[in-house]
Structures are given as C-alpha cells and as structure tokens.
Design a protein around this motif. Structure first.
Motif, PDB file in Angstrom:
ATOM      1  N   TYR A 162       1.883   6.379  -7.206  1.00  0.00           N
ATOM      2  CA  TYR A 162       0.852   7.234  -7.795  1.00  0.00           C
ATOM      3  C   TYR A 162       0.959   8.708  -7.386  1.00  0.00           C
ATOM      4  O   TYR A 162       0.455   9.577  -8.099  1.00  0.00           O
ATOM      5  N   PHE A 163       1.596   9.009  -6.250  1.00  0.00           N
ATOM      6  CA  PHE A 163       1.633  10.390  -5.788  1.00  0.00           C
ATOM      7  C   PHE A 163       3.013  11.035  -5.833  1.00  0.00           C
ATOM      8  O   PHE A 163       3.148  12.204  -5.464  1.00  0.00           O
ATOM      9  N   GLN A 164       4.013  10.304  -6.278  1.00  0.00           N
ATOM     10  CA  GLN A 164       5.354  10.878  -6.454  1.00  0.00           C
ATOM     11  C   GLN A 164       5.791  10.694  -7.904  1.00  0.00           C
ATOM     12  O   GLN A 164       6.907  10.274  -8.182  1.00  0.00           O
ATOM     13  N   GLN A 165       4.895  10.996  -8.819  1.00  0.00           N
ATOM     14  CA  GLN A 165       5.152  10.729 -10.238  1.00  0.00           C
ATOM     15  C   GLN A 165       6.331  11.540 -10.756  1.00  0.00           C
ATOM     16  O   GLN A 165       6.496  12.709 -10.420  1.00  0.00           O
ATOM     17  N   ASP A 222       0.825  -1.213   0.000  1.00  0.00           N
ATOM     18  CA  ASP A 222       0.000   0.000   0.000  1.00  0.00           C
ATOM     19  C   ASP A 222       0.862   1.267   0.000  1.00  0.00           C
ATOM     20  O   ASP A 222       0.551   2.239  -0.689  1.00  0.00           O
ATOM     21  N   THR A 223       1.935   1.250   0.765  1.00  0.00           N
ATOM     22  CA  THR A 223       2.838   2.395   0.795  1.00  0.00           C
ATOM     23  C   THR A 223       3.531   2.565  -0.551  1.00  0.00           C
ATOM     24  O   THR A 223       3.674   3.683  -1.058  1.00  0.00           O
ATOM     25  N   LEU A 224       3.941   1.453  -1.151  1.00  0.00           N
ATOM     26  CA  LEU A 224       4.584   1.510  -2.462  1.00  0.00           C
ATOM     27  C   LEU A 224       3.625   2.048  -3.521  1.00  0.00           C
ATOM     28  O   LEU A 224       4.017   2.850  -4.378  1.00  0.00           O
ATOM     29  N   PHE A 225       2.357   1.628  -3.454  1.00  0.00           N
ATOM     30  CA  PHE A 225       1.364   2.156  -4.396  1.00  0.00           C
ATOM     31  C   PHE A 225       1.186   3.662  -4.202  1.00  0.00           C
ATOM     32  O   PHE A 225       1.085   4.419  -5.166  1.00  0.00           O
ATOM     33  N   ALA A 279       8.242   1.339  -8.036  1.00  0.00           N
ATOM     34  CA  ALA A 279       7.924   0.423  -9.140  1.00  0.00           C
ATOM     35  C   ALA A 279       8.856  -0.779  -9.131  1.00  0.00           C
ATOM     36  O   ALA A 279       8.426  -1.918  -9.328  1.00  0.00           O
ATOM     37  N   LYS A 280      10.112  -0.523  -8.892  1.00  0.00           N
ATOM     38  CA  LYS A 280      11.097  -1.616  -8.849  1.00  0.00           C
ATOM     39  C   LYS A 280      10.761  -2.609  -7.738  1.00  0.00           C
ATOM     40  O   LYS A 280      10.830  -3.823  -7.926  1.00  0.00           O
TER      41      LYS A 280
END
Length: 124
Positions: A47-50, A40-43, A59-60
């Motif tokens: 999505y919010f640090q594009q 959840d933190t990775l998502f 992503a990695k």
C-alpha cells in the motif's frame, strides 16, 4: 512565482556524513528477502510503495500466502474457511480481509460473496 527547493536538508553527523542511507538497500530488490516478511510488512509495502518493483514482490508473496486481491474493493482477501457455496462465477463464505483504511488489521467478513470477475489476474 514558483518555489523550488535549492538544497534538500540532510541530517548529518559532525563529520558531515549523512545519518541514514541516501539510497535504498539493494536487498529490497531480492525476492528472497520478501519470503521472510510477515503479512503486515507485505501489506505495508503493497500500500505504501505503489508502482514499484517492491509492490510487485509484496503482491507476489501475498499470493503465495493464499491472499487474493479484490479489484473492486482494492483489498486483499483470504478464505477463512472453505466456501459454503461455489458457482462458476463466484463463491460465498467467510473471508479474512485486510482493512487498510480504518483499522490496519485483518478482519473477518461472514457470508461474503467473492465474484471471480473482481479477482486480480493470477499472472503476478
């Protein structure tokens, strides 16, 4: 006429020191920190640090956790079970996907066809 902010408002204590960090912590540039984050933190980071190095690290790490990014739906998918059908250019089966638009949760999509053409390259 254009508005330009002269002095940004910063919350300070009685001595005039900022109440929160003004610069991001350098630990957020350490790939080892991302290994400890839950999905959840990775998502959230993705999505919010594009466009940032942190998005790349998120992503990695999601890819290490067997998540695959679908470039048509702009969503992460993970096999829920082994595919029921596999062809050279797609596979069909049940997938877990991260619903970032409506529920911000993982949901299962039954009988989904994952076309490899929409799979993000594996160089991340």
């Amino acid at each position: 006429r254009r508005y330009s902010q002269m002095i940004p408002y910063i919350h300070t204590d009685a001595a005039g020191r900022p109440l929160y960090p003004e610069e991001p912590s350098r630990s957020f540039e350490d790939p080892g920190v991302f290994e400890r984050y839950d999905p959840d933190t990775l998502f959230f980071i993705f999505y919010f640090q594009q466009g940032t190095y942190q998005q790349y690290l998120a992503a990695k790490e999601l890819k290490k956790l067997a998540w695959r990014y679908h470039t048509k739906y702009l969503t992460w998918f993970q096999r829920h079970e082994e595919p029921r059908f596999t062809a050279p250019d797609y596979e069909r089966g049940a997938y877990v996907f991260f619903d970032f638009e409506t529920q911000w949760m993982q949901r299962v999509k039954q009988d989904f066809t994952f076309e490899y053409a929409w799979l993000e390259s594996s160089d991340v």
